[in-house]
Design a protein around this motif. Sequence first.
Motif, PDB file in Angstrom:
ATOM      1  N   PRO A 299       3.449  44.114   8.132  1.00 23.32           N
ATOM      2  CA  PRO A 299       4.641  44.709   8.734  1.00 23.32           C
ATOM      3  C   PRO A 299       5.613  45.216   7.671  1.00 23.32           C
ATOM      4  CG  PRO A 299       4.107  42.622   9.791  1.00 23.32           C
ATOM      5  CD  PRO A 299       3.250  42.722   8.570  1.00 23.32           C
ATOM      6  N   CYS A 300       6.156  46.382   7.901  1.00 25.29           N
ATOM      7  CA  CYS A 300       7.175  46.952   7.017  1.00 25.29           C
ATOM      8  C   CYS A 300       7.802  48.151   7.729  1.00 25.29           C
ATOM      9  CB  CYS A 300       6.589  47.364   5.669  1.00 25.29           C
ATOM     10  SG  CYS A 300       5.353  48.673   5.762  1.00 25.29           S
ATOM     11  N   ASP A 301       8.884  48.668   7.181  1.00 28.14           N
ATOM     12  CA  ASP A 301       9.587  49.811   7.754  1.00 28.14           C
ATOM     13  C   ASP A 301       8.902  51.093   7.273  1.00 28.14           C
ATOM     14  OD1 ASP A 301      11.417  51.606   8.776  1.00 28.14           O
ATOM     15  OD2 ASP A 301      12.865  51.299   7.152  1.00 28.14           O
ATOM     16  N   VAL A 302       8.192  51.766   8.169  1.00 26.94           N
ATOM     17  CA  VAL A 302       7.471  52.971   7.753  1.00 26.94           C
ATOM     18  C   VAL A 302       8.237  54.249   8.063  1.00 26.94           C
ATOM     19  CG1 VAL A 302       5.209  51.899   7.907  1.00 26.94           C
ATOM     20  CG2 VAL A 302       6.132  53.082   9.903  1.00 26.94           C
ATOM     21  N   ASP A 303       9.202  54.203   8.990  1.00 26.53           N
ATOM     22  CA  ASP A 303       9.925  55.432   9.342  1.00 26.53           C
ATOM     23  C   ASP A 303      11.309  55.492   8.709  1.00 26.53           C
ATOM     24  OD1 ASP A 303      11.148  53.484  10.828  1.00 26.53           O
ATOM     25  OD2 ASP A 303      10.993  54.512  12.761  1.00 26.53           O
ATOM     26  N   ASP A 304      11.587  54.563   7.780  1.00 21.65           N
ATOM     27  CA  ASP A 304      12.813  54.582   6.973  1.00 21.65           C
ATOM     28  C   ASP A 304      14.098  54.539   7.795  1.00 21.65           C
ATOM     29  OD1 ASP A 304      11.357  54.758   4.555  1.00 21.65           O
ATOM     30  OD2 ASP A 304      11.139  56.928   4.799  1.00 21.65           O
ATOM     31  N   ASP A 305      14.088  53.777   8.892  1.00 22.69           N
ATOM     32  CA  ASP A 305      15.330  53.603   9.650  1.00 22.69           C
ATOM     33  C   ASP A 305      15.942  52.225   9.412  1.00 22.69           C
ATOM     34  OD1 ASP A 305      13.627  51.952  11.040  1.00 22.69           O
ATOM     35  OD2 ASP A 305      14.166  52.709  13.026  1.00 22.69           O
ATOM     36  N   ASN A 306      15.394  51.478   8.432  1.00 19.61           N
ATOM     37  CA  ASN A 306      15.905  50.155   8.014  1.00 19.61           C
ATOM     38  C   ASN A 306      15.720  49.058   9.048  1.00 19.61           C
ATOM     39  OD1 ASN A 306      16.897  51.119   5.481  1.00 19.61           O
ATOM     40  ND2 ASN A 306      18.641  52.021   6.564  1.00 19.61           N
ATOM     41  N   VAL A 307      14.827  49.275  10.008  1.00 27.66           N
ATOM     42  CA  VAL A 307      14.500  48.252  10.993  1.00 27.66           C
ATOM     43  C   VAL A 307      12.989  48.269  11.219  1.00 27.66           C
ATOM     44  CG1 VAL A 307      14.835  47.398  13.335  1.00 27.66           C
ATOM     45  CG2 VAL A 307      16.731  48.518  12.150  1.00 27.66           C
ATOM     46  N   VAL A 308      12.383  47.087  11.228  1.00 28.38           N
ATOM     47  CA  VAL A 308      10.967  46.985  11.562  1.00 28.38           C
ATOM     48  C   VAL A 308      10.859  46.738  13.063  1.00 28.38           C
ATOM     49  CG1 VAL A 308       8.832  45.688  11.226  1.00 28.38           C
ATOM     50  CG2 VAL A 308      10.339  46.148   9.279  1.00 28.38           C
ATOM     51  N   ARG A 309      10.360  47.744  13.774  1.00 25.52           N
ATOM     52  CA  ARG A 309      10.232  47.649  15.234  1.00 25.52           C
ATOM     53  C   ARG A 309       8.763  47.393  15.595  1.00 25.52           C
ATOM     54  NH1 ARG A 309      15.315  49.476  16.594  1.00 25.52           N
ATOM     55  NH2 ARG A 309      16.217  51.013  15.165  1.00 25.52           N
ATOM     56  N   TRP A 310       8.377  47.812  16.804  1.00 29.85           N
ATOM     57  CA  TRP A 310       6.996  47.693  17.248  1.00 29.85           C
ATOM     58  C   TRP A 310       6.284  49.031  17.079  1.00 29.85           C
ATOM     59  CZ3 TRP A 310       5.436  42.890  18.095  1.00 29.85           C
ATOM     60  CH2 TRP A 310       6.399  41.928  18.435  1.00 29.85           C
ATOM     61  N   MET A 311       4.987  48.982  16.972  1.00 33.00           N
ATOM     62  CA  MET A 311       4.206  50.204  16.770  1.00 33.00           C
ATOM     63  C   MET A 311       2.960  50.131  17.651  1.00 33.00           C
ATOM     64  SD  MET A 311       3.071  51.861  13.114  1.00 33.00           S
ATOM     65  CE  MET A 311       1.714  50.756  12.708  1.00 33.00           C
ATOM     66  N   ARG A 312       2.603  51.283  18.237  1.00 34.84           N
ATOM     67  CA  ARG A 312       1.408  51.342  19.077  1.00 34.84           C
ATOM     68  C   ARG A 312       0.663  52.642  18.814  1.00 34.84           C
ATOM     69  NH1 ARG A 312       4.341  52.073  25.070  1.00 34.84           N
ATOM     70  NH2 ARG A 312       4.877  54.288  24.856  1.00 34.84           N
ATOM     71  N   TRP A 313      -0.648  52.560  18.910  1.00 36.47           N
ATOM     72  CA  TRP A 313      -1.456  53.761  18.775  1.00 36.47           C
ATOM     73  C   TRP A 313      -2.748  53.596  19.584  1.00 36.47           C
ATOM     74  CZ3 TRP A 313      -0.911  50.057  15.117  1.00 36.47           C
ATOM     75  CH2 TRP A 313      -2.057  49.488  14.552  1.00 36.47           C
TER      76      TRP A 313
END
Length: 561
Positions: free
Chosen positions: A149-163
Amino acid sequence: MNMKWIPYRGESYLDYPATIEWCQSLAKAYPDWVKLEEIGMSRHGRPILLITIGNMKGDYLSRPAFWTDGGTHASEWTGVMTVLYSVSKWIEGLSHNDKSLCEWFHRHTVFALPCISPDGFQALQQGEPFMRSTLRPPKEEEVRRGFEPCDVDDDNVVRWMRWKHPSGSFVIDEENPSLMRPRRLDDPTEKAYFFCQEGKFLQWDGISWTSASLKYGCDLNRNFPVFWKPYNMIGLDGGDYPLSEFESRLVFDTFVSRAYIAAAVTNHTYTGCILTAPHRPETPLPDSDILMMEALAKEAVVGTGYRVFRFYPDFVYDPKNLITGAWDETITCLFGIPAYSTELWDPYGFCGIHQTNPAREFIVPNFENILQMMRKFSSLPNTMTAWKPFDHPQLGNVEIGGIDYLRTIRNPPVNFLAAECQKGFQICDRIRKTLPDVYIKTKLIKFSENIMKLECIFENYGYLATNLLQHAETLRYPPKSSVKMSVSDNIKIVEGMLEQSVPSLDGWGMLSSIFKRHPTYAMLPQKSNATKITWLLQGNGSITIQWKMGRAGKGIEKINI
């Protein structure tokens, strides 16, 4: 009152810099009642603070004391806030000259440690990935491979991700498309998703859908000495050896140096309950201690709606892998002090769901209950981030968003925080009232012109005995009870010893006899709450009596004859 300090009322979640500032302002505003100490630094150099409340004009370390703490686990913000809230309530009462509270704090002390794991606490406040306790790094030789887990979209928050992927274990919830639900046999392959925290793969081979070992895997509440052993659950560990971590060692040493702590509450989330001994079937505690602690816990939760569970067998995650190295069990079994864990906030109960076995359901989840809970929280304001498409550097098209786990499930939404802090305060406040409370009465009886009989009666008016638990009688560490007399040169002791041991004094809430508090078969206990010591003295002058009454503290009584 100094207007620079504002009582904390649960109106928001404070981060760690704000917590430090709040504590410093409190100490400056109320120097007669409050002392603030920096007991040491965390692994990453943040101060770990201890608030002491009591009459600072006397020896506050000699009085029986109550201990409370929070923030052992980085994500359990409500525990930290409950400590601040409780301190605020006590200080407000003292500042308004609440008679009973002022009297209590003249004879007792409270030690409040807001946050045991400030590094992890602040990291999560700043949007870092979920972690259990501290920022202890992986071992240098450890090779980490897989999803992290890490911040990939550079918004300073680690949220949830789905694909989307045919091997995925989730599908979009039909009732609420902002949520994900577990995939069922009847769900078509084209609707399947992978679902996890936002992040990237380390050393990815392009085909393996696996998680990396945790970057920060230490659980501080598995790092304390009692029953410690190498521990692993869902990738978390209890440290390399007991007290291997900066923070656990500091807290342990601070606690040990305060000899008259007589009860403790360590605050966690979540379940809406208080947890009491025993932790395991091979506990060293006798049944009388277990029953007394359970009875006290039931009184402590009155008015909160919280339940009472014994750790064992009622609150067990895995019967084959019992938790080890827990802080409250260390306090109880190593020091002989009744200690409890609160699990503040019941997200399931808030959503109208009753859990019969909350701990076990963590390992064997009821998916329908979880989904029902998520749907309820997603209907509240400011709990969801809309899913947004993102071009992932490794996965291509993904979506990032979802529910705010830390402010719904792990901790209450901010609008409900104050009510939860109040419940935590009520529990702490009721338990701090149980401390032993020893009074000394002296009486001089004249036998002849220059012979006097001196009687000293020590009586405990508190709920707890001066030795707190029967288990404490088997331990070397707890302070013992003794009385020592010294006299001026022109007084002779005709009869009686200068220094002598005295028995521990019972408390009115103790179960030293199974029938002591039985309404139908009531009888007096085998152990007394009072003891008397006498001396025959000859002459005139001054007498000093120094007494120590186990965990009930120590004092000095001076008499002139």
